[in-house]
Design an enzyme around this catalytic site. Sequence first.
Site, PDB file in Angstrom:
ATOM      1  N   GLU A  78      57.204 -16.803  92.898  1.00  0.00           N
ATOM      2  CA  GLU A  78      55.996 -16.778  93.745  1.00  0.00           C
ATOM      3  C   GLU A  78      54.763 -16.236  93.013  1.00  0.00           C
ATOM      4  O   GLU A  78      54.809 -15.163  92.407  1.00  0.00           O
ATOM      5  CB  GLU A  78      56.264 -15.918  94.988  1.00  0.00           C
ATOM      6  CG  GLU A  78      55.160 -15.997  96.010  1.00  0.00           C
ATOM      7  CD  GLU A  78      55.478 -15.238  97.296  1.00  0.00           C
ATOM      8  OE1 GLU A  78      56.527 -14.593  97.380  1.00  0.00           O
ATOM      9  OE2 GLU A  78      54.622 -15.304  98.207  1.00  0.00           O
ATOM     10  N   LYS A 253      59.597  -7.914 103.473  1.00  0.00           N
ATOM     11  CA  LYS A 253      59.634  -9.044 102.526  1.00  0.00           C
ATOM     12  C   LYS A 253      58.704  -8.730 101.360  1.00  0.00           C
ATOM     13  O   LYS A 253      59.019  -8.991 100.195  1.00  0.00           O
ATOM     14  CB  LYS A 253      59.225 -10.336 103.245  1.00  0.00           C
ATOM     15  CG  LYS A 253      59.359 -11.593 102.409  1.00  0.00           C
ATOM     16  CD  LYS A 253      58.138 -11.906 101.549  1.00  0.00           C
ATOM     17  CE  LYS A 253      58.305 -13.204 100.768  1.00  0.00           C
ATOM     18  NZ  LYS A 253      57.223 -13.435  99.813  1.00  0.00           N
ATOM     19  N   ASP A 269      73.096  -7.961  91.577  1.00  0.00           N
ATOM     20  CA  ASP A 269      73.426  -8.738  92.780  1.00  0.00           C
ATOM     21  C   ASP A 269      72.320  -8.541  93.826  1.00  0.00           C
ATOM     22  O   ASP A 269      72.290  -7.536  94.537  1.00  0.00           O
ATOM     23  CB  ASP A 269      74.784  -8.229  93.298  1.00  0.00           C
ATOM     24  CG  ASP A 269      75.267  -8.988  94.522  1.00  0.00           C
ATOM     25  OD1 ASP A 269      74.442  -9.673  95.175  1.00  0.00           O
ATOM     26  OD2 ASP A 269      76.459  -8.881  94.836  1.00  0.00           O
ATOM     27  N   HIS A 366      45.783 -13.846  96.547  1.00  0.00           N
ATOM     28  CA  HIS A 366      47.002 -14.655  96.445  1.00  0.00           C
ATOM     29  C   HIS A 366      46.640 -16.103  96.130  1.00  0.00           C
ATOM     30  O   HIS A 366      47.208 -16.719  95.225  1.00  0.00           O
ATOM     31  CB  HIS A 366      47.796 -14.550  97.747  1.00  0.00           C
ATOM     32  CG  HIS A 366      49.002 -15.431  97.783  1.00  0.00           C
ATOM     33  ND1 HIS A 366      50.086 -15.226  96.956  1.00  0.00           N
ATOM     34  CD2 HIS A 366      49.285 -16.531  98.520  1.00  0.00           C
ATOM     35  CE1 HIS A 366      50.991 -16.158  97.196  1.00  0.00           C
ATOM     36  NE2 HIS A 366      50.528 -16.961  98.138  1.00  0.00           N
TER      37      HIS A 366
HETATM   38  P1  HMG Z   1      41.832  -7.986  92.131  1.00  0.00           P
HETATM   39  O1  HMG Z   1      41.199  -6.866  92.860  1.00  0.00           O
HETATM   40  O2  HMG Z   1      41.116  -9.272  92.043  1.00  0.00           O
HETATM   41  O3  HMG Z   1      42.295  -7.546  90.714  1.00  0.00           O
HETATM   42  O4  HMG Z   1      43.276  -8.213  92.783  1.00  0.00           O
HETATM   43  P2  HMG Z   1      41.518  -6.874  89.531  1.00  0.00           P
HETATM   44  O5  HMG Z   1      40.815  -7.944  88.781  1.00  0.00           O
HETATM   45  O6  HMG Z   1      40.740  -5.667  89.975  1.00  0.00           O
HETATM   46  O7  HMG Z   1      42.771  -6.389  88.668  1.00  0.00           O
HETATM   47  C1  HMG Z   1      43.518  -5.233  89.005  1.00  0.00           C
HETATM   48  C2  HMG Z   1      44.848  -5.314  88.285  1.00  0.00           C
HETATM   49  O8  HMG Z   1      45.675  -6.276  88.948  1.00  0.00           O
HETATM   50  C3  HMG Z   1      44.755  -5.789  86.840  1.00  0.00           C
HETATM   51  O9  HMG Z   1      44.448  -4.717  85.997  1.00  0.00           O
HETATM   52  C4  HMG Z   1      46.124  -6.349  86.604  1.00  0.00           C
HETATM   53  O10 HMG Z   1      47.039  -5.329  86.353  1.00  0.00           O
HETATM   54  C5  HMG Z   1      46.436  -6.996  87.952  1.00  0.00           C
HETATM   55  P3  HMG Z   1      43.670  -5.004  84.589  1.00  0.00           P
HETATM   56  O11 HMG Z   1      44.582  -5.767  83.720  1.00  0.00           O
HETATM   57  O12 HMG Z   1      42.448  -5.786  84.923  1.00  0.00           O
HETATM   58  O13 HMG Z   1      43.391  -3.614  84.105  1.00  0.00           O
HETATM   59  N1  HMG Z   1      45.991  -8.399  87.954  1.00  0.00           N
HETATM   60  C6  HMG Z   1      46.690  -9.388  87.372  1.00  0.00           C
HETATM   61  N2  HMG Z   1      47.852  -9.404  86.727  1.00  0.00           N
HETATM   62  C7  HMG Z   1      48.284 -10.592  86.277  1.00  0.00           C
HETATM   63  N3  HMG Z   1      47.636 -11.760  86.451  1.00  0.00           N
HETATM   64  C8  HMG Z   1      46.465 -11.785  87.098  1.00  0.00           C
HETATM   65  C9  HMG Z   1      45.946 -10.574  87.601  1.00  0.00           C
HETATM   66  N4  HMG Z   1      44.839 -10.248  88.294  1.00  0.00           N
HETATM   67  C10 HMG Z   1      44.893  -8.918  88.496  1.00  0.00           C
HETATM   68  N5  HMG Z   1      45.819 -12.945  87.236  1.00  0.00           N
HETATM   69  C11 HMG Z   1      45.390  -9.143  93.168  1.00  0.00           C
HETATM   70  C12 HMG Z   1      43.980  -9.398  92.624  1.00  0.00           C
HETATM   71  C13 HMG Z   1      46.107 -10.459  93.309  1.00  0.00           C
HETATM   72  C14 HMG Z   1      46.137  -8.245  92.200  1.00  0.00           C
HETATM   73  C15 HMG Z   1      45.236  -8.397  94.545  1.00  0.00           C
HETATM   74  O14 HMG Z   1      44.469  -9.207  95.391  1.00  0.00           O
HETATM   75  C16 HMG Z   1      46.554  -8.094  95.197  1.00  0.00           C
HETATM   76  O15 HMG Z   1      47.239  -7.182  94.816  1.00  0.00           O
HETATM   77  N6  HMG Z   1      46.905  -8.853  96.262  1.00  0.00           N
HETATM   78  C17 HMG Z   1      48.219  -8.787  96.915  1.00  0.00           C
HETATM   79  C18 HMG Z   1      48.984 -10.023  96.561  1.00  0.00           C
HETATM   80  C19 HMG Z   1      50.394 -10.041  97.099  1.00  0.00           C
HETATM   81  O16 HMG Z   1      50.846  -9.160  97.775  1.00  0.00           O
HETATM   82  N7  HMG Z   1      51.100 -11.094  96.750  1.00  0.00           N
HETATM   83  C20 HMG Z   1      52.461 -11.308  97.147  1.00  0.00           C
HETATM   84  C21 HMG Z   1      52.577 -12.625  97.869  1.00  0.00           C
HETATM   85  S1  HMG Z   1      51.988 -12.450  99.527  1.00  0.00           S
HETATM   86  C22 HMG Z   1      53.431 -11.897 100.317  1.00  0.00           C
HETATM   87  O17 HMG Z   1      54.414 -12.564 100.293  1.00  0.00           O
HETATM   88  C23 HMG Z   1      53.554 -10.496 100.821  1.00  0.00           C
HETATM   89  C24 HMG Z   1      52.901 -10.095 102.107  1.00  0.00           C
HETATM   90  O18 HMG Z   1      53.133 -10.972 103.179  1.00  0.00           O
HETATM   91  C25 HMG Z   1      53.510  -8.754 102.439  1.00  0.00           C
HETATM   92  C26 HMG Z   1      52.960  -8.107 103.680  1.00  0.00           C
HETATM   93  O19 HMG Z   1      52.533  -8.834 104.608  1.00  0.00           O
HETATM   94  O20 HMG Z   1      53.029  -6.857 103.732  1.00  0.00           O
HETATM   95  C27 HMG Z   1      51.420 -10.001 101.894  1.00  0.00           C
END
Ligand code: HMG
Length: 411
Positions: A78, A253, A269, A366
């Site tokens: 994902e 999740k 596992d 995301h």
């Molecule tokens: P942002 O604020 O745009 O990120 O967040 P940023 O540019 O400030 O970067 C912060 C740090 O995030 C980076 O540090 C990286 O470590 C990492 P830096 O290297 O700049 O010092 N980072 C990345 N790592 C790898 N590839 C990238 C990348 N971009 C940032 N392209 C971010 C962007 C996506 C991290 C933020 O919006 C976030 O954390 N969102 C949450 C996303 C999430 O939870 N995804 C899981 C799927 S959704 C789900 O299934 C779960 C859920 O339903 C659970 C729930 O409901 O509780 C949501």
Amino acid sequence: MSEWSGFHKLPPEERIERLARHAHLTPEDCESLTGGLSARTAEPLVENVIGTFALPLGLAVGFVIDGENIVVPMAVEESSVIAAASHGAKIVAGAGGFTTDVREPMMIGQVELRDVRDGKAALQIIAEQRLVWKERLNKLIPTMVARGGGVRAIEGRDVGGGRLVVHLHVDCRDAMGANLVNHLCENIGDDIAKACGGRRGLRILSNLATERTARASASIPVQALGGTSVARAIVEANEFALVDPYRAATHNKGIMNGVDPVVIATGNDWRAVAAGAHAYAARDGTYRGLTRYAIHGDELVCSLVLPLAVGTVGGMTALHPTARTCLKIMGNPGATRLAGIIACVGLAQNLAALRALSTEGIQRGHMALHARNVAAQAGLEDKEAERIARQMAAEGLVNVTRARELAAGLD
Ligand code: HMG
């Protein structure tokens, strides 16, 4: 600023070089990251082998756990999961890092007794016999005992209706321990039934490993999260998961988004870990979120506790070349250390998700990453895929049809 900051902006070859320097990986180790499991190695692992199944393997970076800098391999399909784990890790590292508290690697084996006429008398017999049984069982597993593990306790539980359950508490050291525990339960089951006067039922481990829990916690200045209102919103979002099972399932999740990929990457596992986590989430009779958040002064204090029955020796962890390398990347932890790391990834993941949900919503972060996946599904590659992904994310319209339209110049 972490030494891993910006790691995601490097091209893949440079990421591997960087990782190899950090974890002292050999060329063979690096090859195992993509080469993975051969069909030949897979043959004895499961039945009717016809091939192997690959998943993307990424690196969550920037973790500080009990004062140690750690990077964590995650096998997951994902988008945005690894980015979110790294984001959560970065926020917590800026506040001093995670702290873990992991219990001994104690598994529970169950021997079920049916049609026990006098439950009270049977419990008395179990109490009288347990040391004899314990000694006898430990003689069956001398190498585990020599490593400091073995049967620690035996106790009975009357679950009503003439049914009694005898629990064997077995310290499995660095093994996950399922086969060991099952072996012990099968060996002693008939004797326990005979002594208690019941009919012997099942003899099998429990995946609700309540004696093998790992706790991760962190304390973060609210300013690092965007201020008190964001911290409050995170606490309230967590409260929602504590009172509503529909929300709790999604919340958990999100935690398992962090937990499962590390469990998979280390050859453990994941079904056992997932079953244990969800049963633990319902331990008071209502299914609830597994994390806790509170504001203390200027700090947001958060924690996650869950059972984590993972091993670092034997089974897939020993046979799968990628799993071996993944363990090496984390400094070859023992089972309890690995459980602590996994709990931290679960908490980092949840923190990043709750922060996004409590502020801008999940879609921006995301979808920006998921858009690359959609561009690939539309058959686009490299620079064009990146360009179209960025454009779709900016528009907020991310789907295969739109990717094809944009690629064809249909703005
Ligand atoms: P942002 O604020 O745009 O990120 O967040 P940023 O540019 O400030 O970067 C912060 C740090 O995030 C980076 O540090 C990286 O470590 C990492 P830096 O290297 O700049 O010092 N980072 C990345 N790592 C790898 N590839 C990238 C990348 N971009 C940032 N392209 C971010 C962007 C996506 C991290 C933020 O919006 C976030 O954390 N969102 C949450 C996303 C999430 O939870 N995804 C899981 C799927 S959704 C789900 O299934 C779960 C859920 O339903 C659970 C729930 O409901 O509780 C949501």
